[in-house]
Every structure is written in C-alpha cells, then in structure tokens.
Design a protein around this motif. Structure first.
Motif, PDB file in Angstrom:
ATOM      1  N   ASN A   1     -20.546   5.095  76.794  1.00  0.00           N
ATOM      2  CA  ASN A   1     -19.967   4.821  75.486  1.00  0.00           C
ATOM      3  C   ASN A   1     -21.008   4.840  74.373  1.00  0.00           C
ATOM      4  O   ASN A   1     -20.660   4.746  73.200  1.00  0.00           O
ATOM      5  CB  ASN A   1     -19.238   3.476  75.497  1.00  0.00           C
ATOM      6  CG  ASN A   1     -17.917   3.567  76.247  1.00  0.00           C
ATOM      7  OD1 ASN A   1     -17.322   4.640  76.331  1.00  0.00           O
ATOM      8  ND2 ASN A   1     -17.463   2.453  76.809  1.00  0.00           N
TER       9      ASN A   1
ATOM     10  N   ASP B   1     -20.876   9.932  71.744  1.00  0.00           N
ATOM     11  CA  ASP B   1     -19.602  10.662  71.690  1.00  0.00           C
ATOM     12  C   ASP B   1     -19.808  12.121  72.064  1.00  0.00           C
ATOM     13  O   ASP B   1     -18.883  12.921  72.028  1.00  0.00           O
ATOM     14  CB  ASP B   1     -18.982  10.572  70.293  1.00  0.00           C
ATOM     15  CG  ASP B   1     -18.222   9.260  70.105  1.00  0.00           C
ATOM     16  OD1 ASP B   1     -17.979   8.572  71.128  1.00  0.00           O
ATOM     17  OD2 ASP B   1     -17.892   8.918  68.955  1.00  0.00           O
TER      18      ASP B   1
ATOM     19  N   PRO C   1     -20.590  15.237  74.747  1.00  0.00           N
ATOM     20  CA  PRO C   1     -20.185  15.414  76.144  1.00  0.00           C
ATOM     21  C   PRO C   1     -21.275  14.883  77.078  1.00  0.00           C
ATOM     22  O   PRO C   1     -22.454  14.915  76.729  1.00  0.00           O
ATOM     23  CB  PRO C   1     -20.062  16.933  76.306  1.00  0.00           C
ATOM     24  CG  PRO C   1     -20.046  17.487  74.939  1.00  0.00           C
ATOM     25  CD  PRO C   1     -20.736  16.519  74.041  1.00  0.00           C
TER      26      PRO C   1
ATOM     27  N   ILE D   1     -22.577  14.847  81.278  1.00  0.00           N
ATOM     28  CA  ILE D   1     -22.449  15.349  82.651  1.00  0.00           C
ATOM     29  C   ILE D   1     -23.289  14.426  83.524  1.00  0.00           C
ATOM     30  O   ILE D   1     -24.418  14.089  83.156  1.00  0.00           O
ATOM     31  CB  ILE D   1     -22.946  16.805  82.764  1.00  0.00           C
ATOM     32  CG1 ILE D   1     -22.134  17.723  81.833  1.00  0.00           C
ATOM     33  CG2 ILE D   1     -22.836  17.288  84.211  1.00  0.00           C
ATOM     34  CD1 ILE D   1     -22.648  19.155  81.757  1.00  0.00           C
TER      35      ILE D   1
ATOM     36  N   VAL E   1     -15.800  12.787  83.133  1.00  0.00           N
ATOM     37  CA  VAL E   1     -16.843  13.756  82.786  1.00  0.00           C
ATOM     38  C   VAL E   1     -17.179  14.496  84.072  1.00  0.00           C
ATOM     39  O   VAL E   1     -16.892  13.992  85.163  1.00  0.00           O
ATOM     40  CB  VAL E   1     -18.117  13.061  82.248  1.00  0.00           C
ATOM     41  CG1 VAL E   1     -17.818  12.311  80.961  1.00  0.00           C
ATOM     42  CG2 VAL E   1     -18.710  12.131  83.289  1.00  0.00           C
ATOM     43  N   SER E   2     -17.774  15.687  83.958  1.00  0.00           N
ATOM     44  CA  SER E   2     -18.176  16.391  85.181  1.00  0.00           C
ATOM     45  C   SER E   2     -19.237  15.578  85.892  1.00  0.00           C
ATOM     46  O   SER E   2     -20.119  14.988  85.259  1.00  0.00           O
ATOM     47  CB  SER E   2     -18.689  17.788  84.851  1.00  0.00           C
ATOM     48  OG  SER E   2     -17.598  18.645  84.647  1.00  0.00           O
TER      49      SER E   2
ATOM     50  N   TYR F   1     -27.682  24.516  82.320  1.00  0.00           N
ATOM     51  CA  TYR F   1     -27.087  24.483  80.976  1.00  0.00           C
ATOM     52  C   TYR F   1     -27.942  25.295  79.997  1.00  0.00           C
ATOM     53  O   TYR F   1     -27.426  26.107  79.237  1.00  0.00           O
ATOM     54  CB  TYR F   1     -26.941  23.026  80.503  1.00  0.00           C
ATOM     55  CG  TYR F   1     -26.750  22.896  79.008  1.00  0.00           C
ATOM     56  CD1 TYR F   1     -25.543  23.270  78.424  1.00  0.00           C
ATOM     57  CD2 TYR F   1     -27.785  22.460  78.184  1.00  0.00           C
ATOM     58  CE1 TYR F   1     -25.367  23.195  77.054  1.00  0.00           C
ATOM     59  CE2 TYR F   1     -27.626  22.386  76.819  1.00  0.00           C
ATOM     60  CZ  TYR F   1     -26.415  22.755  76.256  1.00  0.00           C
ATOM     61  OH  TYR F   1     -26.256  22.695  74.895  1.00  0.00           O
TER      62      TYR F   1
ATOM     63  N   MET G   1     -27.598  29.069  80.606  1.00  0.00           N
ATOM     64  CA  MET G   1     -26.313  29.602  80.134  1.00  0.00           C
ATOM     65  C   MET G   1     -26.240  29.602  78.601  1.00  0.00           C
ATOM     66  O   MET G   1     -25.670  30.494  78.004  1.00  0.00           O
ATOM     67  CB  MET G   1     -25.160  28.771  80.715  1.00  0.00           C
ATOM     68  CG  MET G   1     -24.951  28.969  82.201  1.00  0.00           C
ATOM     69  SD  MET G   1     -24.430  30.660  82.644  1.00  0.00           S
ATOM     70  CE  MET G   1     -25.911  31.296  83.373  1.00  0.00           C
TER      71      MET G   1
ATOM     72  N   PRO H   1     -19.126  27.967  78.751  1.00  0.00           N
ATOM     73  CA  PRO H   1     -17.659  27.980  78.583  1.00  0.00           C
ATOM     74  C   PRO H   1     -17.317  27.699  77.116  1.00  0.00           C
ATOM     75  O   PRO H   1     -18.030  26.937  76.452  1.00  0.00           O
ATOM     76  CB  PRO H   1     -17.198  26.839  79.501  1.00  0.00           C
ATOM     77  CG  PRO H   1     -18.297  26.665  80.501  1.00  0.00           C
ATOM     78  CD  PRO H   1     -19.565  27.011  79.775  1.00  0.00           C
TER      79      PRO H   1
ATOM     80  N   ALA I   1     -15.212  25.869  75.369  1.00  0.00           N
ATOM     81  CA  ALA I   1     -15.089  24.492  74.873  1.00  0.00           C
ATOM     82  C   ALA I   1     -16.465  23.851  74.723  1.00  0.00           C
ATOM     83  O   ALA I   1     -16.718  23.096  73.780  1.00  0.00           O
ATOM     84  CB  ALA I   1     -14.216  23.673  75.814  1.00  0.00           C
ATOM     85  N   THR I   2     -17.349  24.175  75.654  1.00  0.00           N
ATOM     86  CA  THR I   2     -18.696  23.610  75.612  1.00  0.00           C
ATOM     87  C   THR I   2     -19.469  24.215  74.440  1.00  0.00           C
ATOM     88  O   THR I   2     -20.153  23.514  73.697  1.00  0.00           O
ATOM     89  CB  THR I   2     -19.420  23.878  76.938  1.00  0.00           C
ATOM     90  OG1 THR I   2     -18.559  23.470  78.002  1.00  0.00           O
ATOM     91  CG2 THR I   2     -20.725  23.128  77.022  1.00  0.00           C
TER      92      THR I   2
ATOM     93  N   LYS J   1     -18.283  25.325  71.748  1.00  0.00           N
ATOM     94  CA  LYS J   1     -17.744  24.765  70.505  1.00  0.00           C
ATOM     95  C   LYS J   1     -18.419  23.421  70.204  1.00  0.00           C
ATOM     96  O   LYS J   1     -18.833  23.160  69.081  1.00  0.00           O
ATOM     97  CB  LYS J   1     -16.226  24.587  70.647  1.00  0.00           C
ATOM     98  CG  LYS J   1     -15.534  24.198  69.373  1.00  0.00           C
ATOM     99  CD  LYS J   1     -14.016  24.375  69.472  1.00  0.00           C
ATOM    100  CE  LYS J   1     -13.341  23.695  68.281  1.00  0.00           C
ATOM    101  NZ  LYS J   1     -12.569  22.511  68.684  1.00  0.00           N
ATOM    102  N   MET J   2     -18.540  22.584  71.235  1.00  0.00           N
ATOM    103  CA  MET J   2     -19.194  21.284  71.048  1.00  0.00           C
ATOM    104  C   MET J   2     -20.646  21.476  70.614  1.00  0.00           C
ATOM    105  O   MET J   2     -21.126  20.779  69.713  1.00  0.00           O
ATOM    106  CB  MET J   2     -19.158  20.478  72.356  1.00  0.00           C
ATOM    107  CG  MET J   2     -17.771  20.087  72.808  1.00  0.00           C
ATOM    108  SD  MET J   2     -17.028  18.835  71.743  1.00  0.00           S
ATOM    109  CE  MET J   2     -17.333  17.384  72.710  1.00  0.00           C
TER     110      MET J   2
ATOM    111  N   LYS K   1     -22.980  18.792  69.131  1.00  0.00           N
ATOM    112  CA  LYS K   1     -22.768  17.836  70.219  1.00  0.00           C
ATOM    113  C   LYS K   1     -23.244  18.427  71.537  1.00  0.00           C
ATOM    114  O   LYS K   1     -22.465  18.957  72.330  1.00  0.00           O
ATOM    115  CB  LYS K   1     -21.286  17.465  70.311  1.00  0.00           C
ATOM    116  CG  LYS K   1     -20.787  16.714  69.090  1.00  0.00           C
ATOM    117  CD  LYS K   1     -19.288  16.546  69.138  1.00  0.00           C
ATOM    118  CE  LYS K   1     -18.778  15.885  67.865  1.00  0.00           C
ATOM    119  NZ  LYS K   1     -17.320  16.041  67.736  1.00  0.00           N
TER     120      LYS K   1
ATOM    121  N   PRO L   1     -13.331  18.428  83.145  1.00  0.00           N
ATOM    122  CA  PRO L   1     -14.277  17.697  83.993  1.00  0.00           C
ATOM    123  C   PRO L   1     -13.915  17.827  85.473  1.00  0.00           C
ATOM    124  O   PRO L   1     -12.735  17.757  85.831  1.00  0.00           O
ATOM    125  CB  PRO L   1     -14.129  16.242  83.531  1.00  0.00           C
ATOM    126  CG  PRO L   1     -13.332  16.270  82.291  1.00  0.00           C
ATOM    127  CD  PRO L   1     -12.625  17.570  82.200  1.00  0.00           C
ATOM    128  N   VAL L   2     -14.935  18.043  86.274  1.00  0.00           N
ATOM    129  CA  VAL L   2     -14.708  18.222  87.707  1.00  0.00           C
ATOM    130  C   VAL L   2     -15.687  17.324  88.461  1.00  0.00           C
ATOM    131  O   VAL L   2     -16.815  17.097  88.013  1.00  0.00           O
ATOM    132  CB  VAL L   2     -14.881  19.709  88.099  1.00  0.00           C
ATOM    133  CG1 VAL L   2     -16.249  20.242  87.719  1.00  0.00           C
ATOM    134  CG2 VAL L   2     -14.631  19.925  89.583  1.00  0.00           C
TER     135      VAL L   2
END
Lengths: 143, 332, 185, 405
Positions: free
Chosen positions: B39, B42, B44, B46, B68-69, B89, B92, B99, B101-102, B104-105, B110, D212-213
């Motif tokens: 917490n 905010d 993402p 992993i 979360v992954s 990460y 990539m 990916p 969505a990632t 975009k963050m 973020k 999430p996985v």
C-alpha cells in the motif's frame, strides 16, 4: 486443452476439475478479466476470479469475533492498518465494519483501538451483534 | 511515482492488493508488513516470495491471495527470482515489447516495483548467497526480510537471526541450557556493506516509518534491503492480539532499533557518502526485560540461573544502541 | 583419413593451431576434426592436440590415434613427452629445435631412423610475432612437408581465419608461416 | 536491434561454439549462467556476442548454478525467452530448480555439456549429470557431434515453447569429445534461424500488470497428483511436437532426426545401444565387424525423455543380442539404459540377450577396438543363443576384469 481457470465460475466447479482440465504449471489468476490499474478499483468492484482467496472464507477459524461500535469510533484507522487479514472495511476514511468472511478473530483491532471504551470488542462467536452492542461497557476511569 | 500519504486516514484510502482468507496464523505480522509495503505505492507491483509461511499460506492451489503477479520458486532463491524478473522487465522495456497495459503504466510514470519477500531463514541463511549475488549485481528491486527470528514454517527451528536465549525447537531451553547461544546476525549492516543505495530496518507497528522507508526504497535505482521485525505469535508464543504491543516493546526497548543506511553514489556508482539515520527514538527507553517478559520463548531466562542472560541482553542492546547513535552523529 | 598429433605446452597455441588448420582445410570441402587433451594443469603443462582430416564426415570420436604427422612445437617435449606413442612406419615428425637434424637425432636417439624434419618455430615466432607462440610457423612447416596446400593458398586461407586480429598480427603470422615453410629441413 | 553475424556455409565449430550460436540466433532474452568446465565456453561465447552487439538480451552472470536456473525460471515466468548451460557439479546444484522449471511448465533451454560427477573430481565427459536429471520432467535431446548440438539447441526452443508442450528442454553433448572438438558445422543464416525458431510466445506473463498471475503455487494432496499427471501426460505427448519440429527442420536443412537413431539395423544380429559421441564411433566399429561377416548395428536415443518406449523395441525387434552402453557409474544396479531398454523389449514380447557395459567414466577414451570387443561378446552370445559373458562388464578398466552376474 486445459480448461481456462478464468472460465471457471465457482469454487465448486474448481473442485471437480480433472487432471486434464487444469492449467499447465498450476498458474492461478487473480481476476476473470483485465484490471488496468487495480489500486484504483475497490474490492467490491473487482472481477475476482473464483481462484482468488477473496472469494473464500476463513471466518470459521474464529472462537471470538470483533464487534464494531460505530457510536464510539473516531475513524483513526489503527484497526485498518494493523489488521493482518484485510478484514476492516474502511471507505472514504471512515470505518464501516468487519469483513467476517476473512476475519480470523486475532483481536489485534481491539487491542489497538484507542477509544475509551473501545469501539471494537471481542464477543463469543455465537452472540448476536446487537446483543453485544447492548452489553457494551462504559468508559473506564483512568487509574 | 511517490504516493502521498500524510496520515493514517489518507493511507486507509488504499485499495489492498493482498487478499484475505489466506491461511496465515491469526495475528501474523507478515500480513501486516506485506499490506504496508504494497500500500506504500500506487505503482504496479510484482512479487517474488521465498518458501516460508507467507508462501505456503497465500498461494495454496487453487487459490491465490495476490492481486499482483507473484512467483515462488524455492526457499533460497527469492532474491535472484526478483532480480531476474527485474532484468526481464528491463529487457522487454528496451525492446519495446512490454504488454500494452504495462507500457501504458510506464508511460504514465508508474514503473512496476519488484519486491521479494522472504523470512529470516530464506534471507540470513539458505538464501544468503542468492541475496548477496543479486545485491552485488545491482538489480533494481526491493528485498523485504520478514524477520521473525525463527524457522516458523517448519516448526520453530533456530536461524542465524534467532537472538541469544530464545528457546526454539533446535535450540531448546532445558535443565542445562538457556536456549540459543549465539547473538543475532547484523543483517542490515551486511546488506548496506554490499553498497546498496538504501537499507533500512522497520517494524510494522511503526507503520508511517515503514511506509516512508519503503517509499524511499522505491525511489532509488538499485537493490534495496528492508529488514522488517515480524513478531510471530506461534513461535514467540505471545497471544495473537499482542502482536502490535510486542512489536512496540521491541522498538521502545531498542531491541529493534528503527534506522536506515543510505549509500549515496555518483553517476558512476561510486559511493561517496554512507549515512546512518536513526528514524525513531523512544521517549522512554524501556528495559529489555519487559520485551523478553512479553514472549514465552524467553520465559526460562527469568529463572535465577539464567538471569545473567537477561543482563547480557541489556548490555548488548545498550551497546548496539550506543553504536548506532555514534555512527549517526559521525555521519557514517 | 589423415591424422595429426600436436605436442605442445598449454599456452603455446597448439589448440588454436589445430583449429586454424581445421578451418583452412574445411574451406576446401574436406571434413575436419580438431581437439585436445585437457587436464587440470594450467599454462606451461605438456599437452596434446589432434587433427583429423577426411573426405567423408568424421565419425571417429576416440582419442586414440596413430598419427600420420607428429608436430612438436616446444623443443623440450622431444625429450620429456612420449612423442613416438602409437606411431606408424610412415609417421612423419616435424620438430621445433634450434639443433640441426643430425644434432637432434643424436640428442634423442629414439627418433633415429624415422622420417624427421626440423624447424626452429620458437625462434621464428620470436623474430616475427615477437612472442613464443610457435603454432603458426609449425603450420608453415607442415604445409611444406605434407604438400597439403601451396604456400600462397594456405597463407590466404589463414588470413581469413585470422581476420578478427589487427593487420600487424596477421602480417607477422604470414611472415612466420613463410619462414618456417622455407626453413624446414 | 542485434547485428547480423556473418556466417560461412561451413564453419569449424566445437560443440560449445555451436550451442552458443544457437542461443544467439534464438535471441534469448535472458541468459543467467555460472561457469563450469566444460560448458563454460558456451556462456563465454554468448557474453562476447552480447558485448559485440550480436544479441539484444541480457546476460546475467549469477553467483551459482542454483541461481542460474532460478533466474531462468523467473525470467521465463516473467514472459521472456531464457536459456543457460551447465555441466556436472553445476548441473547437480541445479537439480532442485530443474524440477521447479518443469513443474511450472516453463520452456527454458539448458545446454548440458556432459561431465562426470565427483568424487573424485573429474572435468571430463561421462553421462552422470545426464542420468541425474533424467527424471526431472524435462525433454532431453541427445547430440553426437557439434552439428547436432547446434541443430538440436535451435530445435529445443521450438519444441519447448510449443503451446501443446510448454516444457523445458535439455540438449546434451559430450564434454570435450564434442564440446571442445571442432568439426564442420553448417549453420543456418541468422534470419533463417530466427524464422525457424519464431518469436517467443509469452504465456501468463508476470509482466502484464493488468492480468496478475500467480506462479509456483503450493499444492496439498488434493491437487499435487493431478498436476504431476498433467505434466507427465504433456511430456509423453510431446513426441508429436518433437517429430513435427524434426520434420520442419529437415525440410529446411535436409538434416534428418528421429526419436530413435539407428544404423544398419535392418539386418543386424547384434547391436550396440549407446548415447553421445560413442554412437558415431560405434558406427565405425559396426562397419569393421561387417567386414568380418558379423551383422552389427547401432541404436541410440535422440530423445532420452520422453523415452520412446515403442520405437526402442521396434528398433531392436530383430536382433539377437544387444549391448546397453551406460556411461555413468550405475550405483548398485544395472545401467539406466540397460534397465529401460530391457523393459521396453520385455513389454513388447522381445527377449534378445541383453548385456550391460559400463564405460568411458571420467572421460576414459572409448576406442574403436573396445567397441569391437563388445561386438565380439555380442556375437558369441548370439551364436550360443545365451549369455556366455557376464551380464554387466566394465569396459577399458585397469586391473582385474570387473563384472557382475
């Protein structure tokens, strides 16, 4: 082809899966559909997968349960931050109540509650919450 | 992106990414720490987790408590797991193959935060090699040790984090033994000496201190080590509701001092300054005896023949507290 | 099948020499093999390297070999290594030495009566390359003795093998090959 | 974008260089590795390719083989292509994580340069490490020379990453005898190899923050069995994909691979069943035996796991005597090849005379003459119609003859 666990709708359905229907590698998913930014989505709006423990319950672990007394609460959020089981429901800085499905009855919320008398107290599991609220103790004198 | 958390009310607006109905003991500190860490941002997150209580209780097929992954491989490799996820990460990202969505963050500033959680067994002992390697290589991730000073998952055996005098299942107190014979290993300094940009010791009971340190850790590039006090109701043998109180006793007696070590590095990575800051000073430093008395794992120390171990404890804690203060004053 | 055994000290370039030879030969459409016996010993220890050359794909993976050529690129090994092991009647020896052939045969009687050639690869490499790496000159000597390739052809082929090196080093190696080609007796 | 590496039609590569080029051409995203003889040059070469701009990914020189494989597992779960190389003690240190890689169904490629296991310490080739990992749930491909080490390493990516397979793949080559022996290799050009291997297809990637996985769960007795069953099922069924990839490779290169390798088995009376470089040496021995009128053949596994149970029995269906050549100390029983081949034959109602030879431990040279001795033994037995030599013999050993049964 393995059944996509994302397609499984209920906990019971999972229990019946055969070896040929499970996802290779035993991967588990949190949600049934993409959640772009999970921190912006409160739990009541999340598309939880049945494989998310959120959908399960551990309430039966309890011997005693915390009962919440709104009248005394000052919304300090100590109970929220120290609850190990994400069982204090707090929205817009206000304490709303206890998620009994996930509360294991550890009693931390009661211990950390600073009000006098406390706004959360442990009562026997079988007792009705209204009954508990009627039995609420009075303010303790400082010794 | 640093999340603004002025006070506890504001913090309570956080939407948890760690779920209930996991199988941890009632009153477990691990959960409190995990919530406070996740917490704190905010962005993402992993997570990699070493074998241990947290792992066996939050990902028992067919359910997961993680939004979360998350990955678990083994007992001794949480650090390399997190470090390599971090490297993957970055590869990539460099290749432009994240990916959508990632991506975009990332475009919104973020960046995913990669966090490893492991107990003291997985950190001080069996996972130390992997941890040391990952820190030396400088991967960008945070490693949080959930330090309950014992192998709780396997039934309470001593670790190199177990403090002197504690009775564990492999260092039991008996008619001729006061329990564990060794002092606790100084993990925070060991990790700081790897040259990590940020290293800190925290307690879940001091949530604001913890969150602030985690946020500082997320802001630096490189490996960050957080040593988190994790009172264990099962192995410290205190009542579940006393978790926060026992944690506070540890902090207020200076058994568990809250401090940070910052290695400042220039653009070449050369450390030009090491600063130790004490982040919490108890108003009234309570005797160690009160901390020990709250935990039945130390009950036998109160027998007359073992009282000298309590004295030794006090001396060790005072000496260490002095040492930390002197380092802080000296700015090293 | 043509088989070659190199006697060398680790660090003198026998493996590189064997691989370089294999590279050149492979370009002619033949099949090659280059390998070595490695121990745990480091730089300076005696070691052997091997080549096989054939018109067919090479299937033989035994280390045992009855060599057609024995190439000794360190002068001392003539006396300390078993350079005549598994020899055939037709085995040819090319030996690095500062001695004349006659002096060599006198100093190492077990070579007497064999088909022996001498060349001072050590001195040649010191003179041309500036370091005691006698592998390239030995290849020059082998070309002369075996008639495997014309000097020009071999030098051009070696230039390709050495392409990743600076021109100075390539030139030095070419000079070493040529000198040994001309000096081997 | 990685630079193109200019390759000749024929290169002279040792097995390590061949495997390194295959990793390079597959454009592995993460290589996490730790050096160990004799596989070290694979990762050295790879890091040099990276240093010269021929690879786009990351080479992480970790602090142990345990971390090397752990890193590959994490990278693969994160959704990128991962590979590494190892041998012997390093392989042994990896074993824990090998099971995790296959159980998590991650298509990692591991180049194994086979070497003996200590004690006594020995850096040379035998199959102790291969045998140690054979039940780890990986696909195991076996090469006999540098060309095959290259071919099979390229194919390993395509096989393991196939969505019907999703299993890690090991490619074995003999330490030194293959790894350090330069031979003619005909590589594919970079773009052709890339096209053959294909883009990596991430499955359940951890890097997708919107989905999430959870990877690497715990299972209780209520689920573990089903997952291991599924894993075994998919490994057993990977034959189809392996054959498909072998075929595609043949169409591209003309080089043919099959589950089981046979040489002159159509009319063979006696057969050597071996793995690795010995397979090719045995061909020479078989030819020489045939000159003497003994109908000798050679059989090997191209795919050790999944074990081609039926094809092995078929390959040996007409022989009178078979020598299972195990290049690993058998540790108190018969060699693994002997046991597995015997089982395949018995299950198919075949009962040739079965002999077991333990050979080549710690790099001990396996000569054509030794292999001919084996054929002589087999011939004697075949002619007598029964085993007239001991069932288990140590080949090429100093001292008194060592045999059992």
């Amino acid at each position: 082809m393995a059944k996509d666990l994302k397609e499984v709708k209920s906990i019971d359905e999972i229990k019946d899966l055969g070896w040929n229907e499970i996802i290779p590698g035993a991967s588990l998913f949190s949600f049934t559909e993409p959640v772009e930014n999970v921190v912006e989505v409160p739990e009541e709006e999340r598309p939880y997968a049945p494989t998310n423990s959120h959908e399960w319950q551990v309430g039966d672990w309890r011997v005693e349960k915390p009962v919440y007394n709104r009248d005394l609460c000052i919304d300090c959020q100590f109970c929220w931050v120290f609850c190990p089981d994400i069982s204090i429901l707090s929205r817009d800085k206000k304490m709303i109540g206890v998620i009994y499905e996930h509360c294991k009855g550890c009693g931390i919320c009661v211990e950390v509650c600073p009000t006098n008398p406390k706004s959360l107290l442990m009562f026997p599991e079988h007792m009705d919450n209204n009954e508990a609220l009627n039995m609420w103790p009075k303010k303790e004198e400082k010794k | 992106m640093v999340k603004k958390i002025k006070n506890l009310k504001e913090f309570s607006l956080s939407n948890d990414r760690f779920e209930g109905a996991n199988l941890m003991c009632p009153g477990c500190s691990h959960n409190i720490i995990v919530r406070e860490v996740l917490n704190a941002t905010d962005d993402p997150v992993i997570v990699a987790t070493a074998t241990g209580c947290l792992e066996v209780c939050t990902a028992v097929y067919p359910k997961t408590s993680w939004d979360v992954s998350w990955i678990h491989i083994g007992f001794e490799n949480a650090a390399v797991a997190a470090a390599t996820v971090s490297a993957a990460y970055e590869v990539m990202k460099k290749k432009g193959k994240l990916p959508p969505a990632t991506q975009k963050m990332v475009d919104e500033g973020k960046e995913p935060k990669i966090v490893a959680f492991a107990g003291d067994g997985g950190t001080y002992d069996i996972g130390f090699q992997s941890l040391s390697g990952a820190f030396e290589r400088g991967h960008n991730f945070m490693y949080v040790c959930l330090d309950n000073e014992v192998y709780a998952n396997t039934g309470g055996q001593r670790s190199s984090s177990t403090p002197i005098g504690a009775s564990t299942t492999t260092s039991p107190a008996g008619s001729v033994s006061y329990g564990e014979k060794m002092m606790k290993k100084s993990m925070v300094e060991i990790m700081a000496d790897h040259g990590a940009p940020y290293v800190a010791q925290v307690s879940p009971s001091k949530w604001k201190d913890l969150v602030k340190k985690v946020q500082k850790g997320f802001e630096v590039y490189g490996p960050v080590y957080i040593n988190a006090q994790s009172a264990c109701t099962t192995e410290w043998k205190h009542a579940p509701e006393d978790t926060i109180e026992v944690s506070d006793l540890g902090v207020d007696s200076c058994v568990w001092p809250l401090y940070e070590i910052i290695n400042e590095r220039d653009e070449h990575g050369i450390i030009y300054s090491t600063k130790l800051n004490i982040t919490y000073r108890p108003k009234n430093k309570i005797p160690v005896e009160e901390y020990l008395a709250a935990q039945p794992r130390f009950r036998h120390l109160f027998k007359p023949e073992n009282r000298h171990i309590i004295d030794l404890w006090q001396k060790a804690v005072d000496t260490r507290w002095e040492y930390l203060q002197r380092r802080e004053e000296a700015g090293v | 099948m043509l088989e070659i055994r190199w006697h060398s000290r680790a660090g003198q370039g026998a493996v590189t020499g064997a691989k370089g030879l294999a590279d050149v030969v492979a370009n002619t459409g033949k099949f090659v093999q280059a390998f070595a016996f490695y121990g745990s010993a480091k730089r300076g220890a005696a070691m052997t390297a091997y080549n096989r050359v054939d018109d067919q794909p090479i299937l033989n993976h035994e280390k045992f070999m009855r060599p057609d050529y024995v190439l000794v690129i360190d002068p001392g090994l003539t006396y300390t290594a078993d350079i005549t092991a598994n020899e055939k009647e037709s085995t040819k020896y090319i030996i690095t030495t500062h001695l004349s052939k006659e002096e060599l045969l006198n100093s190492q009687p077990k070579l007497q009566g064999k088909d022996v050639y001498v060349v001072d690869c050590m001195q040649i490499s010191l003179d041309t390359i500036g370091r005691a790496i006698p592998n390239a000159p030995m290849l020059g000597a082998l070309m002369k003795v075996s008639g495997m390739f014309e000097l020009d052809y071999f030098q051009n082929a070696m230039k390709k093998v050495l392409a990743k090196f600076p021109q100075k080093i390539i030139d030095a190696n070419m000079a070493a090959i040529e000198r040994a080609y001309n000096e081997v007796k | 974008m990685a630079k193109k590496y200019e390759l000749n039609e024929v290169e002279v590569w040792d097995g390590n260089m061949a495997a390194a080029h295959a990793l390079r051409q597959a454009q592995v995203d993460i290589v996490a590795a730790y050096p160990i003889t004799p596989s070290t040059p694979i990762v050295q070469n790879y890091s040099k390719f990276l240093a010269d701009g021929y690879v786009d990914g990351e080479f992480i020189m970790v602090e142990s083989e345990h971390s090397a494989m752990s890193g590959c597992v994490a990278a693969s779960a994160a959704g990128v292509r991962a590979a590494t190389a190892t041998s012997s003690q390093g392989f042994a240190l990896m074993v824990e994580v090998l099971y995790q890689a296959s159980g998590m169904r991650l298509p990692i490629v591991l180049a194994v340069v086979n070497r003996a296991l200590a004690a006594p310490l020995n850096v040379n080739g035998d199959h102790s490490d291969m045998y140690l990992g054979r039940d780890a749930g990986w696909i195991n491909l076996c090469s006999y020379n540098p060309q095959e080490a290259y071919d099979l390493t390229l194919m390993a990516f395509k096989i393991g990453e196939d969505l019907n397979v999703r299993l890690p793949v090991m490619v074995h080559q003999d330490g030194f005898i293959c790894s350090h022996t330069a031979q003619n290799v005909r590589p594919l050009q970079d773009e052709e190899a890339a096209e053959f291997v294909g883009e990596y297809k991430p499955v359940n990637t951890m890097l997708d923050v919107a989905n999430p996985v959870t990877h690497g769960v715990q299972t209780e007795e209520d689920w573990h069995f089903e997952h291991k069953a599924r894993q075994h099922h998919d490994l057993m069924n990977s034959f189809d994909t392996i054959k498909k990839v072998f075929n595609e490779f043949k169409e591209r290169t003309g080089r043919e691979y099959d589950l089981v390798y046979t040489y002159k088995m159509d009319d063979a009376d006696v057969a050597i069943f071996a793995l690795g470089t010995t397979v090719e040496s045995a061909r020479i021995a078989a030819d020489q035996m045939r000159e003497k009128g003994i109908k000798a053949g050679v059989v090997s596994l191209r795919v050790l796991r999944p074990f081609p149970f039926k094809e092995v029995a078929e390959a040996l269906s007409n022989v009178k005597a078979v020598a299972a050549m195990d290049r690993s100390a058998p540790g108190g029983t018969f060699g693994a090849l002997f046991n597995e081949i015997s089982a395949a034959l018995m299950a198919h109602g075949k009962a040739p005379i079965m002999l077991n030879y333990i050979y080549g431990l710690g790099g001990r040279d396996t000569t054509i003459n030794m292999l001919k001795e084996v054929y002589e033994d087999l011939d004697k037995c075949a002619k007598a119609g029964e085993a007239v030599v001991p069932l288990q013999q140590f080949l090429g050993l100093r001292g008194p003859k060592l045999s059992f049964y």
